[in-house]
Motif scaffolding. Structure first.
Motif, PDB file in Angstrom:
ATOM      1  N   ILE A 123       0.838  -1.202   0.000  1.00  0.00           N
ATOM      2  CA  ILE A 123       0.000   0.000   0.000  1.00  0.00           C
ATOM      3  C   ILE A 123       0.872   1.251   0.000  1.00  0.00           C
ATOM      4  O   ILE A 123       0.596   2.225  -0.721  1.00  0.00           O
ATOM      5  N   ILE A 124       1.930   1.245   0.785  1.00  0.00           N
ATOM      6  CA  ILE A 124       2.824   2.404   0.839  1.00  0.00           C
ATOM      7  C   ILE A 124       3.486   2.618  -0.521  1.00  0.00           C
ATOM      8  O   ILE A 124       3.581   3.747  -1.014  1.00  0.00           O
ATOM      9  N   ASN A 125       3.945   1.519  -1.138  1.00  0.00           N
ATOM     10  CA  ASN A 125       4.561   1.631  -2.464  1.00  0.00           C
ATOM     11  C   ASN A 125       3.558   2.154  -3.488  1.00  0.00           C
ATOM     12  O   ASN A 125       3.897   2.977  -4.347  1.00  0.00           O
ATOM     13  N   LEU A 126       2.326   1.676  -3.385  1.00  0.00           N
ATOM     14  CA  LEU A 126       1.283   2.115  -4.311  1.00  0.00           C
ATOM     15  C   LEU A 126       1.020   3.613  -4.145  1.00  0.00           C
ATOM     16  O   LEU A 126       0.897   4.352  -5.128  1.00  0.00           O
ATOM     17  N   LEU A 127       0.939   4.060  -2.909  1.00  0.00           N
ATOM     18  CA  LEU A 127       0.721   5.482  -2.644  1.00  0.00           C
ATOM     19  C   LEU A 127       1.901   6.304  -3.148  1.00  0.00           C
ATOM     20  O   LEU A 127       1.721   7.379  -3.749  1.00  0.00           O
ATOM     21  N   LEU A 128       3.092   5.785  -2.935  1.00  0.00           N
ATOM     22  CA  LEU A 128       4.295   6.471  -3.413  1.00  0.00           C
ATOM     23  C   LEU A 128       4.288   6.589  -4.925  1.00  0.00           C
ATOM     24  O   LEU A 128       4.580   7.661  -5.486  1.00  0.00           O
ATOM     25  N   PHE A 129       3.913   5.508  -5.600  1.00  0.00           N
ATOM     26  CA  PHE A 129       3.904   5.521  -7.063  1.00  0.00           C
ATOM     27  C   PHE A 129       2.796   6.434  -7.603  1.00  0.00           C
ATOM     28  O   PHE A 129       2.951   7.037  -8.663  1.00  0.00           O
TER      29      PHE A 129
END
Length: 803
Positions: free
Chosen positions: A283-289
């Motif tokens: 989820i954090i990676n998705l938000l970052l992307f």
């Protein structure tokens, strides 16, 4: 005056409709992607936050150690914690829960695979779910509450209060309340909450069982002030040391950890867990992307705006000469940016609402029934609008102010900022392409990994439940196990199945009994090692093509139970044996129950590759309540075979629904989270590529406008079309190479951390990064090829006629 500015801006957009539409399209896609991701992130982070005082609720997780080695980490804890509130004053309330998929009956209505949570009397205090009417009365047995959805399905328009449903083997449960349907983003996935005290009434357990501390049987939750969590944890650990004094002598230890309710959904590596899970890193990676996409959209807008300013520099210079002040240019730029941003923002929100439901369906999410923090979403949206507007307006205004009235082209000469922006955009593209490729590679790796078990051509059926219950067992003409044998033989006779087995927990499902202790008389004590126990029948090994290292499958015993067992290699080693043959014929014990080992099978992956192999024991046991029937199909047309199975099923089990799924499909359900991630990142990568193409288009438009006279001079001096193309595109390769150098370390770090979530994973090979670099270069060259070709083949007279 202000009205004149708006008229001027609208006329400008009308003259440059093409570039304006491209700008609006880019920002619309950017906003739509960002809003969609924020909506999904809100869904995930909204899990269990809607309960009153959710910030005070904690789950008790268990960790078991032998020496310094962790032998068990699970979400369940001892049932003795049911009265822990009385022993620890800092605890305001507590509840014990146990999940079961049950059969529910009411008159002519019969429902299967219903989600039931057996609950202790403290449930309303820990989880105060809104009631439509009535209330929970878990202090007494045979009572339960039901969701509004299931009350409608079972009772129609009747008032369910005081009505009695029958659960499992016909246990009567009085409905004392109806609760509002829970949002989909809760880990308490249930439509029924029933008093756990009912177990005592049916001799499932004794009253003293609820005081036990030797097993981990229940999900225990407490409600307490967060500042007291450290004290409560210490007291819990002191109590278990007191209740189990032999642990210290044996060099073992049991530790409890209190996990905040908001974090339960993101815990992915605990045994005996319950409810949907999502990896927080994902989820954090998705938000970052998604933020990368947002920045990429802003860069795209800036590049196109700069290119447009290049084409209108002469006009702007004239405005400066005839008296336009800096504030006029700033105001004009502010209005242009505001218009483009506002239109794109509204269109982006509209596109988001159009794709919201299809997007959720694609990911198998029930976002429409989820709890959503709308105020938080609005704050994010407004913040994105303001920050993006100010950044892009500031740059646009700065470009306008740099124009020299006398030499309107001079401010474009260096272009270092614009080059940096396009490199950043290419970096995002390389990053998204790499991540998408690696995620899909890991999914493919898991789906094609050698599992040492045959799942192909195996079908799985939900076992019949119409024969459960004492009234059925005394009145049926053929016992349940014998009926299964007849059904299996009928499938053979019709050329449908080569083998069939009845199992409690099919391959792909975690065992319901995954914290058992086994010992062998002549072996070594495995201590607190958790063995996974499975109930299967005599054709389990044959149905799934398991490899026997020693011994033989279960004998074809017509009784329902035999004191024999088959174990896997890991169980053999934990019991202190190194050779499979040495254990054949020996007895192993689960408590006071002894089992003769008749076979040892090669280790295989019963669950997904997120988990390591574990010790497994298969006991000869036909499912008495629930379970599954698995059959290996014979040669022939699959659809015809499925039709024959359904026909025979209706003959042998007329009162039970026909639920069939292919075993490999069932197994791959364990990878839903990863497949979902793959779909999301693929969409983000596609949008990123589109934005990058738009940005490159704007950048090359700007670059060619600067070089148009130089290209004309080169052609007059004999330069070929090929050399002109190389001249115009040579920087592209350098930009892509630099973007790759920046993106690759970031991708390697992020994806290496993500892959750590899998016990078995693919490697980050060099060719993945080389391939994404080539893809990015190909996309870049295709994007600019038409413009480059037009510039290279243009008649030099057109650009030099006035020189």
């Amino acid at each position: 005056m202000f009205r004149l500015y708006w008229i001027s801006v609208l006329r400008f957009f009308n003259r440059h409709r093409g570039s304006t539409l491209i700008n609006i399209l880019g920002l619309t896609l950017t906003f739509a992607v960002f809003f969609t991701v924020i909506d999904y992130v809100n869904y995930e982070y909204g899990f269990d936050t809607f309960y009153k005082d959710a910030q005070k609720v904690y789950r008790v997780n268990t960790e078991m150690l032998t020496g310094t080695e962790v032998t068990y980490r699970g979400a369940k804890s001892p049932q003795g914690m049911g009265n822990i509130k009385e022993q620890i004053s800092e605890i305001e309330a507590n509840v014990s829960l146990f999940y079961e998929s049950c059969q529910v009956k009411y008159e002519d209505v019969s429902l299967f695979e219903q989600n039931v949570l057996w609950a202790s009397e403290g449930f309303p205090d820990v989880f105060p779910i809104p009631m439509q009417y009535g209330n929970a009365a878990f202090e007494r047995p045979h009572t339960g509450i039901i969701s509004a959805r299931m009350a409608k399905a079972i009772f129609g328009n009747e008032n369910p209060m005081g009505k009695t449903i029958k659960v499992n083997e016909g246990f009567p449960i009085e409905i004392t309340g109806v609760f509002n349907n829970l949002p989909s983003n809760t880990h308490l996935v249930a439509d029924y909450f029933i008093s756990v005290k009912t177990w005592i009434e049916y001799d499932w357990v004794s009253p003293d069982w609820f005081n036990g501390w030797n097993g981990n049987s229940m999900w225990n939750y407490i409600k307490a002030d967060p500042k007291n969590i450290g004290i409560i944890t210490q007291k819990l650990n002191d109590i278990v040391s007191e209740k189990r004094p032999t642990l210290k002598q044996e060099g073992r230890k049991v530790l409890f950890h209190l996990q905040a309710l908001k974090d339960v959904h993101f815990e992915t590596d605990l045994k005996n867990d319950y409810g949907p899970k999502t990896n927080r890193k994902t989820i954090i990676n998705l938000l970052l992307f998604s933020l990368f996409v947002l920045v990429s959209g802003w860069i795209n807008y800036i590049n196109l705006t700069t290119a447009q300013a290049m084409r209108n520099a002469h006009s702007t210079g004239i405005q400066r000469i005839i008296g336009a002040e800096k504030r006029d240019l700033i105001l004009k730029s502010a209005i242009e940016t505001f218009f483009t941003y506002s239109v794109s923002f509204v269109l982006g929100y509209g596109l988001f609402f159009v794709v919201r439901t299809p997007f959720a369906n694609m990911l198998n999410l029930s976002i429409s029934t989820a709890y959503t923090n709308f105020s938080q979403a609005i704050v994010y949206s407004v913040a994105v609008f303001i920050v993006g507007y100010l950044l892009t307006f500031a740059y646009s205004a700065a470009v306008a102010l740099k124009i020299n009235p006398a030499f309107s082209q001079t401010f474009f000469k260096k272009g270092k900022v614009r080059t940096s922006l396009i490199v950043i955009q290419l970096t995002f593209t390389v990053l998204f392409l790499s991540v998408t490729l690696i995620v899909n590679r890991q999914i493919s790796f898991m789906q094609h990994y050698k599992l040492n078990v045959g799942l192909n051509k195996v079908v799985l059926l939900s076992g019949p439940t119409s024969f459960n219950g004492e009234e059925n067992y005394t009145n049926i003409d053929i016992p349940k196990i014998e009926r299964f044998r007849l059904f299996r033989e009928a499938l053979r006779m019709n050329g449908v199945a080569d083998a069939g087995t009845a199992v409690y927990d099919p391959i792909g499902m975690e065992s319901r009994h995954n914290n058992n202790r086994y010992t062998a008389i002549e072996g070594t004590d495995p201590g607190d090692v958790a063995f996974y126990r499975y109930g299967v029948d005599n054709e389990f090994v044959k149905t799934y093509n398991l490899k026997l290292l020693a011994g033989k499958p279960f004998p074809d015993n017509k009784g329902q139970y035999r004191a024999v067992a088959i174990i896997n290699e890991m169980a053999m080693k934990q019991l202190g044996y190194n050779e499979p043959e040495a254990l054949i014929g020996k007895k192993i014990f689960r408590g006071s129950s002894g089992f003769e080992v008749c076979g040892v099978v090669k280790d295989y992956h019963h669950e997904g590759l997120q988990k390591s192999l574990y010790p497994m024991v298969f006991e000869y046991d036909h499912p008495s309540e629930f379970g599954y029937y698995a059959f290996r199909l014979a040669a022939g047309d699959v659809q015809q075979q499925v039709s024959k199975i359904e026909k025979l099923w209706k003959q042998y089990y007329p009162r039970d629904p026909f639920n069939l799924i292919f075993q490999d499909e069932y197994y791959n359900r364990q990878y839903q989270s990863e497949v979902r991630m793959s779909k999301v990142f693929t969409l983000i990568a596609l949008v990123s590529v589109m934005l990058c193409c738009l940005g490159l288009y704007g950048m090359l438009t700007f670059f060619i406008a600067r070089k148009v006279k130089e290209v004309g001079i080169r052609k007059v001096n004999g330069a070929s079309v090929t050399s002109i193309l190389v001249f115009l595109n040579r920087n592209m390769m350098a930009w892509v190479a630099l973007a790759g150098l920046i993106a690759i370390p970031i991708v390697f770090y992020l994806m290496n951390r993500w892959l750590q979530n899998f016990a078995y994973r693919t490697e980050l090979s060099w060719w993945i990064f080389a391939l994404t670099g080539l893809l990015a270069l190909g996309i870049a060259l295709l994007t600019v090829s038409w413009q480059s070709w037009r510039a290279a083949t243009r008649n030099p007279v057109e650009s030099l006629r006035y020189e």
